[in-house]
Design a protein around this motif. Sequence first.
Motif, mmCIF file in Angstrom:
data_model
loop_
_atom_site.group_PDB
_atom_site.id
_atom_site.type_symbol
_atom_site.label_atom_id
_atom_site.label_comp_id
_atom_site.label_asym_id
_atom_site.label_seq_id
_atom_site.Cartn_x
_atom_site.Cartn_y
_atom_site.Cartn_z
ATOM 1 N N ARG A 158 0.848 -1.200 0.000
ATOM 2 C CA ARG A 158 0.000 0.000 0.000
ATOM 3 C C ARG A 158 0.882 1.248 0.000
ATOM 4 N NH1 ARG A 158 -5.270 0.305 1.486
ATOM 5 N NH2 ARG A 158 -4.825 2.442 0.875
ATOM 6 N N LYS A 159 2.028 1.134 0.662
ATOM 7 C CA LYS A 159 2.913 2.295 0.759
ATOM 8 C C LYS A 159 3.548 2.621 -0.590
ATOM 9 C CE LYS A 159 6.932 2.034 2.932
ATOM 10 N NZ LYS A 159 7.815 1.856 4.083
ATOM 11 N N TRP A 160 4.164 1.625 -1.235
ATOM 12 C CA TRP A 160 4.873 1.902 -2.499
ATOM 13 C C TRP A 160 3.908 2.346 -3.580
ATOM 14 C CZ3 TRP A 160 9.441 2.585 -0.857
ATOM 15 C CH2 TRP A 160 9.913 1.821 0.209
ATOM 16 N N THR A 161 2.688 1.803 -3.549
ATOM 17 C CA THR A 161 1.740 2.161 -4.605
ATOM 18 C C THR A 161 1.140 3.551 -4.381
ATOM 19 O OG1 THR A 161 0.179 0.705 -3.437
ATOM 20 C CG2 THR A 161 1.138 -0.141 -5.463
ATOM 21 N N VAL A 162 0.831 3.897 -3.124
ATOM 22 C CA VAL A 162 0.275 5.251 -2.922
ATOM 23 C C VAL A 162 1.370 6.295 -3.190
ATOM 24 C CG1 VAL A 162 0.633 5.509 -0.399
ATOM 25 C CG2 VAL A 162 -1.239 6.698 -1.504
ATOM 26 N N MET A 163 2.612 5.945 -2.865
ATOM 27 C CA MET A 163 3.723 6.854 -3.167
ATOM 28 C C MET A 163 3.800 7.092 -4.681
ATOM 29 S SD MET A 163 6.538 5.215 -0.593
ATOM 30 C CE MET A 163 8.026 6.079 -1.113
ATOM 31 N N ALA A 164 3.633 6.014 -5.445
ATOM 32 C CA ALA A 164 3.698 6.135 -6.909
ATOM 33 C C ALA A 164 2.581 7.043 -7.424
ATOM 34 C CB ALA A 164 3.601 4.745 -7.553
ATOM 35 N N VAL A 165 1.372 6.858 -6.893
ATOM 36 C CA VAL A 165 0.241 7.661 -7.356
ATOM 37 C C VAL A 165 0.472 9.135 -7.041
ATOM 38 C CG1 VAL A 165 -2.225 8.142 -7.002
ATOM 39 C CG2 VAL A 165 -1.442 5.774 -7.242
ATOM 40 N N VAL A 166 0.803 9.425 -5.786
ATOM 41 C CA VAL A 166 0.994 10.821 -5.376
ATOM 42 C C VAL A 166 2.120 11.456 -6.192
ATOM 43 C CG1 VAL A 166 1.706 12.315 -3.451
ATOM 44 C CG2 VAL A 166 0.055 10.470 -3.060
ATOM 45 N N LEU A 167 3.210 10.716 -6.336
ATOM 46 C CA LEU A 167 4.358 11.241 -7.080
ATOM 47 C C LEU A 167 3.993 11.561 -8.522
ATOM 48 C CD1 LEU A 167 7.348 11.898 -7.350
ATOM 49 C CD2 LEU A 167 7.839 9.466 -7.571
ATOM 50 N N LEU A 168 3.313 10.621 -9.195
ATOM 51 C CA LEU A 168 3.017 10.826 -10.618
ATOM 52 C C LEU A 168 1.999 11.938 -10.856
ATOM 53 C CD1 LEU A 168 3.030 7.121 -11.848
ATOM 54 C CD2 LEU A 168 4.717 8.894 -12.362
#
Length: 323
Positions: free
Chosen positions: A299-309
Amino acid sequence: HVSMLGRNFLTLRDFSPFEIQQILWTAADLKTRIKGTRELYRPLVGKRAALILQKRSTRTRLSTETGINLLGGKSYFLSPDDIHLGVNETIKDSARVLSGFVDLILARMYKHEDVESLAAESSVPIVNALSELYHPLQILADMQTLQDHFGNLRGLTVAWVGDGNNIIHSYMMAAPKLGFNLKIASPKGYETCPNVTKDAEKLAKQYGTQIFHTTDPREACEDADVLVTDRRIKNSTRPEEEKLECLKAFQGYQVSHRLGKVAAKDWVFLHCGPRKQDEVDDAVFYSERSLVWREAENRKWTVMAVVLLLLEDHICTTPKPDY
Ligand code: CP
Ligand code: NVA
């Protein structure tokens, strides 16, 4: 490479297969670089995100707060008691006010329309952190977990044993685009939302995948590579008063090794959490087949990816996984 700068992330329905792969690749890239090689990567320095959770949360809250922090940004957690949103102030007005303070808003609201209203009125990206209709962040984490485990999502069969809820709705928006099949068992009266089902059928036809519905958990699990379930009782859409009725309706829907006998030999188990016994027994939940702890961490790596992109352009420096 496609830019997702400034977009809202409300449902995977709005994202192309290529864009979903881009998010997953970014998540994998961040995991390898930050967790694996301990790279200090801070593209979100100076960025602020508001995290509005109208409902209780462990994973969504911590994954978002720790994730944004790791990328150098700052998050502001706002519980319903903290802000006026929808109480003393309309969602429309709050959305406009918040847009002046933060660069992005993640929102867990009861109604999907409320998340849509936020998106309509805010001038910064809105991320759906769970609505009654969809939970797209969870499905990204599930996809990262399965991709890591199987090496590829294409051709997999995922069996859903449970309520026709926000989690399976998000699976239905993702599966055709990522090339895997769904077999969905829900009791009568607990089926997936008709509009979502119709859209998913169109997608499945377009991308050549299967989505099969049944009321029989065994039929859904037959030859499945992944067994997935979730909360049925007292979840965000079913009140406590319906408990007895739900328990009755979901008899035979507990995931167990016995149910797994009909699945593919190397089947694995996923559950978004929080988990209750009636959904899956301890023998499966704490077994080698259960990928739930990795799923939670992802959940952490994926939400980081969404927010970043949504906030910055990001170029992956690790090889693209085989999607
Ligand atoms: N899966 C999930 O969204 O969990 P939380 O309610 O703990 O955020
Ligand atoms: N379907 C569950 C998921 C919780 C993360 C709910 O909406 O309560």
